[in-house]
Design a protein around this motif. Structure first.
Motif, PDB file in Angstrom:
ATOM      1  N   GLN A   7      14.506 -31.131 -78.893  1.00 45.23           N
ATOM      2  CA  GLN A   7      15.435 -31.908 -79.700  1.00 45.23           C
ATOM      3  C   GLN A   7      14.718 -32.310 -80.989  1.00 45.23           C
ATOM      4  O   GLN A   7      13.610 -32.830 -80.947  1.00 45.23           O
ATOM      5  CB  GLN A   7      15.884 -33.164 -78.938  1.00 45.23           C
ATOM      6  N   VAL A   8      15.334 -32.028 -82.124  1.00 48.51           N
ATOM      7  CA  VAL A   8      14.754 -32.361 -83.423  1.00 48.51           C
ATOM      8  C   VAL A   8      15.709 -33.314 -84.132  1.00 48.51           C
ATOM      9  O   VAL A   8      16.915 -33.076 -84.171  1.00 48.51           O
ATOM     10  CB  VAL A   8      14.565 -31.084 -84.285  1.00 48.51           C
ATOM     11  N   GLU A   9      15.160 -34.392 -84.658  1.00 50.76           N
ATOM     12  CA  GLU A   9      15.978 -35.335 -85.429  1.00 50.76           C
ATOM     13  C   GLU A   9      15.777 -35.064 -86.910  1.00 50.76           C
ATOM     14  O   GLU A   9      14.645 -35.022 -87.395  1.00 50.76           O
ATOM     15  CB  GLU A   9      15.622 -36.772 -85.079  1.00 50.76           C
ATOM     16  N   LEU A  10      16.881 -34.882 -87.618  1.00 52.04           N
ATOM     17  CA  LEU A  10      16.852 -34.587 -89.044  1.00 52.04           C
ATOM     18  C   LEU A  10      17.614 -35.677 -89.776  1.00 52.04           C
ATOM     19  O   LEU A  10      18.618 -36.177 -89.293  1.00 52.04           O
ATOM     20  CB  LEU A  10      17.517 -33.231 -89.307  1.00 52.04           C
ATOM     21  N   SER A  11      17.135 -36.007 -90.965  1.00 48.44           N
ATOM     22  CA  SER A  11      17.802 -37.025 -91.769  1.00 48.44           C
ATOM     23  C   SER A  11      18.319 -36.393 -93.053  1.00 48.44           C
ATOM     24  O   SER A  11      17.559 -35.804 -93.817  1.00 48.44           O
ATOM     25  CB  SER A  11      16.820 -38.151 -92.101  1.00 48.44           C
ATOM     26  N   ILE A  12      19.629 -36.511 -93.242  1.00 48.64           N
ATOM     27  CA  ILE A  12      20.272 -35.983 -94.446  1.00 48.64           C
ATOM     28  C   ILE A  12      21.181 -37.064 -94.993  1.00 48.64           C
ATOM     29  O   ILE A  12      22.073 -37.557 -94.292  1.00 48.64           O
ATOM     30  CB  ILE A  12      21.067 -34.699 -94.139  1.00 48.64           C
ATOM     31  N   LEU A  13      20.909 -37.467 -96.237  1.00 50.31           N
ATOM     32  CA  LEU A  13      21.659 -38.535 -96.901  1.00 50.31           C
ATOM     33  C   LEU A  13      21.719 -39.800 -96.054  1.00 50.31           C
ATOM     34  O   LEU A  13      22.747 -40.464 -95.962  1.00 50.31           O
ATOM     35  CB  LEU A  13      23.069 -38.063 -97.261  1.00 50.31           C
ATOM     36  N   GLY A  14      20.575 -40.113 -95.425  1.00 48.60           N
ATOM     37  CA  GLY A  14      20.483 -41.341 -94.656  1.00 48.60           C
ATOM     38  C   GLY A  14      21.116 -41.279 -93.280  1.00 48.60           C
ATOM     39  O   GLY A  14      21.066 -42.249 -92.533  1.00 48.60           O
ATOM     40  N   ARG A  15      21.697 -40.170 -92.931  1.00 53.11           N
ATOM     41  CA  ARG A  15      22.287 -40.003 -91.604  1.00 53.11           C
ATOM     42  C   ARG A  15      21.344 -39.171 -90.758  1.00 53.11           C
ATOM     43  O   ARG A  15      20.729 -38.228 -91.241  1.00 53.11           O
ATOM     44  CB  ARG A  15      23.641 -39.310 -91.701  1.00 53.11           C
ATOM     45  N   THR A  16      21.231 -39.512 -89.491  1.00 51.46           N
ATOM     46  CA  THR A  16      20.352 -38.795 -88.581  1.00 51.46           C
ATOM     47  C   THR A  16      21.180 -37.847 -87.724  1.00 51.46           C
ATOM     48  O   THR A  16      22.210 -38.223 -87.187  1.00 51.46           O
ATOM     49  CB  THR A  16      19.583 -39.779 -87.679  1.00 51.46           C
TER      50      THR A  16
END
Length: 102
Positions: A7-16
């Motif tokens: 599982q990888v957590e990514l942050s885009i425009l402040g959303r995870t």
């Protein structure tokens, strides 16, 4: 045997966003998400971002990711083919030598 997933957590425009991928693809996925985030933030600096612009970036990053994956797979296949050709050539030389010595 297939590779495990993580599982990888990514942050885009402040959303995870949590995504599952093979461990070997984690770095590429993180880099793609970082590029997407940077591109979207750059566009936001120019004014409001449209849904079309966001979709354009998502498509571009996805295509980049897929191309990298395809290139990597092609390279692995090419190396495997080279090894098979080298093995076959070596066996042909062995057979040729054995026949020449008879």
């Amino acid at each position: 045997m297939s590779e495990e997933t993580i599982q990888v957590e990514l942050s885009i425009l402040g959303r995870t966003f949590g995504l599952t991928c093979a461990p070997s693809l984690e770095k590429i996925l993180v880099q793609a998400a970082e590029k997407l985030d940077a591109d979207l933030r750059a566009d936001l600096g120019e004014g409001q971002i449209s849904a079309k612009t966001m979709l354009d970036h998502l498509v571009a990053v996805t295509l980049e990711y897929l191309c990298d994956d395809i290139v990597g797979a092609a390279s692995q296949e090419r190396q495997a083919m080279i090894r098979r050709i080298e093995d076959a050539t070596s066996k042909l030389h062995e057979i040729d030598n054995a026949l020449s010595n008879q």
